[in-house]
Design a protein around this motif. Structure first.
Motif, PDB file in Angstrom:
ATOM      1  N   LEU A  47       0.152   5.381  -7.770  1.00 26.88           N
ATOM      2  CA  LEU A  47       0.110   4.346  -8.893  1.00 26.88           C
ATOM      3  C   LEU A  47      -1.489   4.494  -8.822  1.00 26.88           C
ATOM      4  O   LEU A  47      -2.024   3.413  -8.678  1.00 26.88           O
ATOM      5  CB  LEU A  47       0.619   3.152  -8.641  1.00 26.88           C
ATOM      6  N   TYR A  48      -2.073   5.257  -9.804  1.00 26.09           N
ATOM      7  CA  TYR A  48      -3.498   5.431  -9.634  1.00 26.09           C
ATOM      8  C   TYR A  48      -4.325   4.597 -10.501  1.00 26.09           C
ATOM      9  O   TYR A  48      -5.625   4.189 -10.109  1.00 26.09           O
ATOM     10  CB  TYR A  48      -3.869   6.742 -10.001  1.00 26.09           C
ATOM     11  N   VAL A  49      -3.927   3.866 -11.274  1.00 29.22           N
ATOM     12  CA  VAL A  49      -4.486   2.811 -12.076  1.00 29.22           C
ATOM     13  C   VAL A  49      -4.179   1.484 -11.748  1.00 29.22           C
ATOM     14  O   VAL A  49      -2.849   1.221 -11.786  1.00 29.22           O
ATOM     15  CB  VAL A  49      -3.755   3.018 -13.890  1.00 29.22           C
ATOM     16  N   ASN A  50      -4.969   0.711 -11.472  1.00 29.17           N
ATOM     17  CA  ASN A  50      -4.848  -0.747 -11.099  1.00 29.17           C
ATOM     18  C   ASN A  50      -5.559  -1.351 -12.491  1.00 29.17           C
ATOM     19  O   ASN A  50      -6.768  -1.483 -12.511  1.00 29.17           O
ATOM     20  CB  ASN A  50      -5.568  -1.108  -9.877  1.00 29.17           C
ATOM     21  N   ALA A  51      -4.383  -1.930 -13.438  1.00 28.72           N
ATOM     22  CA  ALA A  51      -5.098  -2.366 -14.630  1.00 28.72           C
ATOM     23  C   ALA A  51      -5.034  -4.102 -14.530  1.00 28.72           C
ATOM     24  O   ALA A  51      -4.099  -4.457 -14.225  1.00 28.72           O
ATOM     25  CB  ALA A  51      -4.040  -1.962 -15.683  1.00 28.72           C
ATOM     26  N   ARG A  52      -6.259  -4.507 -14.412  1.00 29.56           N
ATOM     27  CA  ARG A  52      -6.428  -5.915 -14.653  1.00 29.56           C
ATOM     28  C   ARG A  52      -6.940  -6.643 -15.803  1.00 29.56           C
ATOM     29  O   ARG A  52      -8.225  -6.372 -15.892  1.00 29.56           O
ATOM     30  CB  ARG A  52      -7.311  -6.405 -13.316  1.00 29.56           C
ATOM     31  N   GLU A 112     -11.315  11.797 -12.108  1.00 22.28           N
ATOM     32  CA  GLU A 112     -11.370  12.195 -13.521  1.00 22.28           C
ATOM     33  C   GLU A 112     -10.231  11.331 -14.223  1.00 22.28           C
ATOM     34  O   GLU A 112     -10.282  10.874 -15.336  1.00 22.28           O
ATOM     35  CB  GLU A 112     -11.341  13.660 -13.829  1.00 22.28           C
ATOM     36  N   ARG A 113      -9.049  11.187 -13.426  1.00 21.85           N
ATOM     37  CA  ARG A 113      -7.630  10.780 -14.073  1.00 21.85           C
ATOM     38  C   ARG A 113      -8.037   9.350 -14.461  1.00 21.85           C
ATOM     39  O   ARG A 113      -7.620   8.830 -15.474  1.00 21.85           O
ATOM     40  CB  ARG A 113      -6.477  11.102 -13.404  1.00 21.85           C
ATOM     41  N   ILE A 114      -8.782   8.484 -13.586  1.00 17.40           N
ATOM     42  CA  ILE A 114      -8.984   7.223 -13.818  1.00 17.40           C
ATOM     43  C   ILE A 114     -10.044   6.788 -15.055  1.00 17.40           C
ATOM     44  O   ILE A 114      -9.794   6.132 -15.969  1.00 17.40           O
ATOM     45  CB  ILE A 114      -9.541   6.290 -12.595  1.00 17.40           C
ATOM     46  N   ILE A 121      -0.137   1.461 -12.204  1.00 12.68           N
ATOM     47  CA  ILE A 121       0.432   2.343 -13.190  1.00 12.68           C
ATOM     48  C   ILE A 121       0.284   3.840 -12.729  1.00 12.68           C
ATOM     49  O   ILE A 121      -0.839   4.030 -12.352  1.00 12.68           O
ATOM     50  CB  ILE A 121      -0.121   1.988 -14.482  1.00 12.68           C
ATOM     51  N   HIS A 122       1.318   4.556 -12.988  1.00  8.97           N
ATOM     52  CA  HIS A 122       1.206   6.015 -13.024  1.00  8.97           C
ATOM     53  C   HIS A 122       1.689   6.259 -14.397  1.00  8.97           C
ATOM     54  O   HIS A 122       3.087   6.037 -14.624  1.00  8.97           O
ATOM     55  CB  HIS A 122       1.780   6.755 -11.864  1.00  8.97           C
ATOM     56  N   PRO A 123       1.092   6.643 -15.350  1.00  4.80           N
ATOM     57  CA  PRO A 123       1.758   6.784 -16.750  1.00  4.80           C
ATOM     58  C   PRO A 123       2.929   7.662 -16.822  1.00  4.80           C
ATOM     59  O   PRO A 123       2.857   8.741 -15.967  1.00  4.80           O
ATOM     60  CB  PRO A 123       0.481   7.390 -17.462  1.00  4.80           C
ATOM     61  N   GLY A 124       3.994   7.216 -17.260  1.00  4.16           N
ATOM     62  CA  GLY A 124       5.173   8.076 -17.397  1.00  4.16           C
ATOM     63  C   GLY A 124       6.187   8.062 -16.227  1.00  4.16           C
ATOM     64  O   GLY A 124       7.062   8.693 -16.012  1.00  4.16           O
ATOM     65  N   ARG A 125       5.469   7.162 -15.073  1.00  2.00           N
ATOM     66  CA  ARG A 125       6.464   7.036 -13.799  1.00  2.00           C
ATOM     67  C   ARG A 125       6.721   5.822 -13.597  1.00  2.00           C
ATOM     68  O   ARG A 125       5.958   4.810 -14.027  1.00  2.00           O
ATOM     69  CB  ARG A 125       5.704   7.715 -12.650  1.00  2.00           C
ATOM     70  N   LEU A 174       0.814  -1.086  -0.062  1.00  3.37           N
ATOM     71  CA  LEU A 174       0.003   0.024   0.128  1.00  3.37           C
ATOM     72  C   LEU A 174       0.827   1.341   0.361  1.00  3.37           C
ATOM     73  O   LEU A 174       0.463   2.184  -0.512  1.00  3.37           O
ATOM     74  CB  LEU A 174      -0.800  -0.082   1.047  1.00  3.37           C
ATOM     75  N   GLY A 175       2.048   1.245   0.959  1.00  5.96           N
ATOM     76  CA  GLY A 175       3.016   2.327   0.715  1.00  5.96           C
ATOM     77  C   GLY A 175       3.309   2.538  -0.505  1.00  5.96           C
ATOM     78  O   GLY A 175       3.349   3.780  -1.099  1.00  5.96           O
ATOM     79  N   LEU A 176       3.839   1.732  -1.526  1.00  6.53           N
ATOM     80  CA  LEU A 176       4.291   1.926  -2.722  1.00  6.53           C
ATOM     81  C   LEU A 176       3.116   2.445  -3.575  1.00  6.53           C
ATOM     82  O   LEU A 176       3.316   3.331  -4.533  1.00  6.53           O
ATOM     83  CB  LEU A 176       4.910   0.553  -3.501  1.00  6.53           C
ATOM     84  N   ARG A 177       1.922   1.759  -3.656  1.00 11.21           N
ATOM     85  CA  ARG A 177       0.870   2.211  -4.609  1.00 11.21           C
ATOM     86  C   ARG A 177       0.620   3.774  -4.045  1.00 11.21           C
ATOM     87  O   ARG A 177       0.230   4.246  -5.026  1.00 11.21           O
ATOM     88  CB  ARG A 177      -0.523   1.489  -4.132  1.00 11.21           C
TER      89      ARG A 177
END
Ligand code: ATP
Length: 370
Positions: free
Chosen positions: A117-122, A183-185, A284-288, A109-112
């Motif tokens: 990392l606002y996108v969890n892509a499954r 909005e961003r997700i 994911i955070h695009p670009g990071r 959770l610390g890393l997220r």
């Protein structure tokens, strides 16, 4: 260690999409320590085949270190990962010797949260028709993406107890939804659909009951969808979505939803496509710097038995390669997993007799031959 250029603009560092990439490897606990080395083995084969360098640095964060040294995520770790690595390949965390799972919460959770990392892509993709529990469904019927909001909602830990331990106890947990976060997700889901030629985006909430939090989701969705007129936009309440995913999964291309609902429907999706052993995910955070992991946990009941299925981790590695711009190589890994399924070169959870390492060796040699 070389240092990745700081990236305040959120743009991709120059070397992305091209030359070398640096991967931080965190195998973690239980079967994470068994499946992750197989992914690294297969990724090394991919890099050799592509004649492009992939560099791996392993970190021993997990239950053993926590129990020995009281250390979960070391000071400065987040900044180091952010500045010096392109991506993180993660195994699993969880150990019966740490009943609170404190180390897992601190690390994952610390890393997220700290890497935002606002996108969890499954991805939910049926790789062989014999694997789905649904009758008469084929690979073409079960292929969609679930995007789960990954940094807000009920997971932010805002809440408390009142009169704890008494008969009058009250427990409260707040659902936090920011305009920016919603909005961003939603925008990410539409951009993904557009970039991948997908025609349908479904936003799911419970706005009929959650009249404040999900009213915000409704309003943002109505705004953002206007910007993507060529994509068919649809809304389903979360209970209807669960039902429809089972009744006819072929109606979905992209699903976007909040943190809690995304957690639930992506596990439902994982079962539709063959179960936990096969399911990958990306944070994911695009670009990071972003983190890729199998959906399954540490599975202490089978840890050390050499029978853990490495496919979830290998498919997460394929997502990582896509993210790094190594699309062709990501595809080779997915084809490798499909080929192993066709030949039933699989671990016992999928009805086979192979060991984790044997499957990893098979995939590495598939990549060399591909
Ligand atoms: P954790 O507490 O870390 O979440 P868990 O055992 O509660 O661990 P999972 O690890 O997600 O939860 O898995 C649940 C069960 O599914 C496991 O006990 C195991 O039997 C099976 N399983 C999960 N992943 C795999 C895998 N990669 N290969 C084989 N079986 C698996």
């Amino acid at each position: 260690m070389t240092t990745k250029p700081m990236n305040p603009s959120g743009k991709l560092p120059l070397r992305w999409g091209g030359e070398a990439a640096r991967i931080a490897v965190i195998p973690g606990d239980g079967i994470g320590k068994e499946v992750t080395p197989e992914s690294v083995k297969v990724l090394r084969a991919v890099a050799a085949r592509a004649k492009r360098p992939l560099e791996f640095v392993e970190f021993d964060w997990g239950a053993d270190k926590y129990l020995k040294e009281g250390l979960s995520l070391p000071a400065g770790a987040v900044e180091m990962l952010r500045d010096e690595f392109d991506a993180i390949l993660f195994g699993a965390l969880g150990d019966p010797r740490v009943p609170s799972n404190q180390h897992a919460a601190d690390i994952l959770l610390g890393l997220r949260f700290k890497l935002d990392l606002y996108v969890n892509a499954r991805p939910v993709e049926l790789l062989h028709e014999r694997l789905t529990p649904l009758r008469d469904r084929t690979e073409n019927d079960i292929r969609f993406m679930v995007f789960r909001e990954n940094t807000e909602g009920l997971y932010v830990g805002v809440g408390g107890f009142f009169k704890k331990g008494t008969a009058d106890e009250i427990a409260m947990q707040e659902d936090v939804n920011s305009r920016k976060g919603v909005e961003r997700i939603i925008r990410y889901a539409y951009d993904y659909a557009r970039q991948n030629g997908l025609k349908r985006v479904c936003m799911s909430d419970k706005s009929n009951a959650m009249t404040f939090a999900h009213d915000l989701w409704q309003r943002v969705f109505k705004e953002v969808r206007q910007e993507y007129p060529k994509i068919e936009s649809r809304h389903l309440y979360i209970d209807t979505l669960a039902m429809e995913m089972v009744r006819d999964p072929s109606q979905f291309d992209v699903i976007v939803t909040c943190n809690l609902f995304g957690d639930i429907v992506s596990d439902l999706g994982a079962q539709l496509a063959g179960g936990l052993g096969l399911a990958p995910s990306g944070n994911i955070h695009p670009g990071r710097t972003s983190l890729f992991e199998p959906v399954h946990g540490s599975a202490p009941n089978i840890a050390g038995k050499r029978i853990a299925n490495p496919f979830g981790s290998v498919l997460a590695s394929a997502m990582m390669l896509d993210f790094l711009g190594w699309k062709e190589e990501g595809q080779v890994l997915r084809e490798g997993v499909k080929a192993a399924l066709r030949e039933s070169f699989v671990t016992p959870d999928l009805g086979g007799v192979k060991q984790t390492v044997e499957v990893g060796d098979w995939l590495a040699s598939y990549v060399e031959r591909a």
